[in-house]
Write a protein that holds these residues in place. Structure first.
Motif, short mmCIF file in Angstrom:
data_model
loop_
_atom_site.label_atom_id
_atom_site.label_comp_id
_atom_site.label_asym_id
_atom_site.label_seq_id
_atom_site.Cartn_x
_atom_site.Cartn_y
_atom_site.Cartn_z
N ALA A 143 41.85 29.99 30.63
CA ALA A 143 42.74 29.52 31.37
C ALA A 143 41.71 28.30 32.31
CB ALA A 143 43.78 30.04 32.53
N TYR A 144 40.53 28.86 32.81
CA TYR A 144 40.17 26.85 33.25
C TYR A 144 40.08 26.45 32.30
CZ TYR A 144 35.99 24.94 35.13
OH TYR A 144 35.06 23.46 35.16
N ASN A 145 39.35 26.70 30.93
CA ASN A 145 39.39 25.86 29.81
C ASN A 145 39.89 24.83 28.82
OD1 ASN A 145 35.73 26.07 29.69
ND2 ASN A 145 35.91 27.84 28.18
N LEU A 146 40.98 25.75 29.50
CA LEU A 146 42.65 24.92 29.11
C LEU A 146 42.93 23.92 30.39
CD1 LEU A 146 43.90 28.33 26.86
CD2 LEU A 146 43.53 25.60 26.67
N GLY A 147 42.16 23.77 31.12
CA GLY A 147 43.46 22.86 32.59
C GLY A 147 43.99 23.90 33.43
N TYR A 148 43.97 25.02 33.62
CA TYR A 148 44.74 25.96 34.10
C TYR A 148 44.42 25.88 36.01
CZ TYR A 148 48.26 26.74 30.83
OH TYR A 148 48.94 27.13 30.08
N LYS A 149 44.86 25.91 37.19
CA LYS A 149 44.82 26.32 38.37
C LYS A 149 45.02 27.48 38.61
CE LYS A 149 44.64 25.28 42.94
NZ LYS A 149 45.19 24.60 43.95
N LEU A 150 43.35 28.37 38.73
CA LEU A 150 43.61 30.35 38.79
C LEU A 150 43.03 30.35 40.47
CD1 LEU A 150 40.20 29.90 36.05
CD2 LEU A 150 42.65 30.46 36.37
N HIS A 151 43.93 31.64 40.27
CA HIS A 151 44.55 31.97 41.24
C HIS A 151 43.87 33.10 41.53
CE1 HIS A 151 46.61 28.79 43.62
NE2 HIS A 151 47.06 28.25 42.17
N ILE A 152 42.90 34.36 41.87
CA ILE A 152 42.77 35.46 41.64
C ILE A 152 43.05 35.93 43.24
CG2 ILE A 152 41.18 37.55 41.03
CD1 ILE A 152 40.95 35.01 39.09
N VAL A 153 44.26 37.33 42.87
CA VAL A 153 44.55 38.06 43.73
C VAL A 153 43.46 39.40 43.76
CG1 VAL A 153 46.29 39.43 44.92
CG2 VAL A 153 46.97 37.85 42.96
N LYS A 154 42.80 38.90 44.87
CA LYS A 154 41.43 39.45 45.19
C LYS A 154 41.92 40.92 45.04
CE LYS A 154 37.57 40.14 48.21
NZ LYS A 154 36.65 39.64 49.15
N ASP A 155 42.82 41.89 46.11
CA ASP A 155 43.04 43.20 46.01
C ASP A 155 44.32 43.96 44.46
OD1 ASP A 155 41.44 42.56 48.75
OD2 ASP A 155 43.75 42.66 50.15
N ALA A 156 44.17 42.70 43.78
CA ALA A 156 44.94 43.68 42.62
C ALA A 156 44.18 43.05 41.04
CB ALA A 156 46.51 42.63 42.94
N VAL A 157 42.73 42.92 41.60
CA VAL A 157 41.83 43.23 40.40
C VAL A 157 41.21 44.47 40.72
CG1 VAL A 157 42.41 40.81 39.30
CG2 VAL A 157 40.57 41.20 41.26
N ALA A 158 40.46 45.25 39.96
CA ALA A 158 39.39 46.16 40.09
C ALA A 158 38.40 46.43 39.00
CB ALA A 158 40.70 47.40 40.45
N SER A 159 37.54 47.31 39.00
CA SER A 159 36.59 47.35 37.77
C SER A 159 35.99 48.69 37.61
CB SER A 159 35.71 46.43 37.37
OG SER A 159 34.97 46.48 36.92
N PHE A 160 35.05 49.95 36.20
CA PHE A 160 35.17 50.55 36.86
C PHE A 160 33.08 49.82 37.14
CE2 PHE A 160 35.88 49.84 32.30
CZ PHE A 160 34.62 49.42 31.63
N ASP A 161 32.77 49.02 37.46
CA ASP A 161 32.05 48.38 37.56
C ASP A 161 31.74 47.68 38.72
OD1 ASP A 161 29.12 47.90 37.37
OD2 ASP A 161 28.96 46.35 35.90
N PRO A 162 31.37 48.50 40.23
CA PRO A 162 31.55 47.53 40.98
C PRO A 162 30.64 46.34 40.96
CG PRO A 162 31.01 49.68 41.61
CD PRO A 162 31.18 49.68 40.25
N ASP A 163 29.03 46.15 40.46
CA ASP A 163 28.62 45.35 40.22
C ASP A 163 29.35 44.20 39.52
OD1 ASP A 163 26.43 46.26 42.09
OD2 ASP A 163 25.96 47.55 40.48
N GLY A 164 30.01 44.40 38.81
CA GLY A 164 30.75 43.93 38.15
C GLY A 164 31.58 42.69 38.46
N HIS A 165 32.17 43.52 38.98
CA HIS A 165 33.83 43.25 40.09
C HIS A 165 33.18 42.16 41.25
CE1 HIS A 165 36.98 43.28 42.37
NE2 HIS A 165 36.86 43.86 42.88
N ALA A 166 32.66 42.18 41.70
CA ALA A 166 31.59 41.24 42.65
C ALA A 166 31.48 39.98 41.95
CB ALA A 166 30.75 42.22 43.88
N TRP A 167 30.74 40.26 41.14
CA TRP A 167 29.95 39.44 40.43
C TRP A 167 31.50 38.37 39.90
CZ3 TRP A 167 30.62 37.38 35.53
CH2 TRP A 167 29.99 36.49 34.75
#
Length: 181
Positions: A143-167
């Motif tokens: 999306a970034y490479n296509l020129g979109y403005k990004l918004h990440i809804v922090k409380d609505a994303v997750a991973s099985f890897d806490p370190d990967g999530h934070a990174w």
């Protein structure tokens, strides 16, 4: 104009018995994801359910070497998890709701997502779902490479890897200029 991308929030990625589950981390974002989805639907914004779609007979897909079979066509693992399934069922006939089958991490790879967004004049993309450091990340980079403005809804994303999530959250903000909300 804005759109919500709900990425891979399915039984296989979230349910306790899912084939590649994020478990409690994924289950813990359900309410935030549901509230965000309801807000976008109420505003008439474009809502995309970008869902991993694999075929058990496709022995050439690169993910087969990395992960157990997941989100297979025709299985309950591909159904949206929890309350999101009901929301989708209630709204899927709206012209502002789009189910997108994807074969790769990024929702843009090999799909018509960019065309669908551009024909609607969408500039701002809000990303939710799992896994923060895999499918959400790869979608964000494209999306970034296509020129979109990004918004990440922090409380609505997750991973099985806490370190990967934070990174990934740092990477979204520091390398992609995303707004973390």
């Amino acid at each position: 104009m804005r759109a919500l991308l709900s990425i891979d929030y399915t039984n296989d990625f979230v349910a306790s018995d899912g084939k590649l589950t994020t478990g409690q981390a994924g289950q813990g974002i359900e309410q935030a994801l549901v509230e965000t989805t309801k807000e976008f639907l109420a505003n008439g914004d474009f809502v995309v359910f970008a869902i991993d779609c694999h075929d058990s007979t496709d022995h050439y897909h690169p993910e087969n070497k990395l992960f157990p079979p997941h989100n297979l066509v025709g299985t309950s693992g591909r159904q949206l998890y929890g309350q999101l399934e009901k929301i989708y069922e209630e709204h899927h006939t709206l012209p502002t709701v789009y189910w997108l089958d994807k074969r790769h991490y990024s929702a843009f790879s090999g799909t018509d997502l960019d065309i669908r967004l551009r024909e609607r004049g969408i500039v701002d993309l809000y990303l939710t779902g799992v896994c923060t450091d895999i499918c959400v990340l790869h979608t964000a980079v494209d999306a970034y490479n296509l020129g979109y403005k990004l918004h990440i809804v922090k409380d609505a994303v997750a991973s099985f890897d806490p370190d990967g999530h934070a990174w990934a959250l740092r990477h979204f903000e520091q390398s992609l200029g995303a707004s973390i909300e």
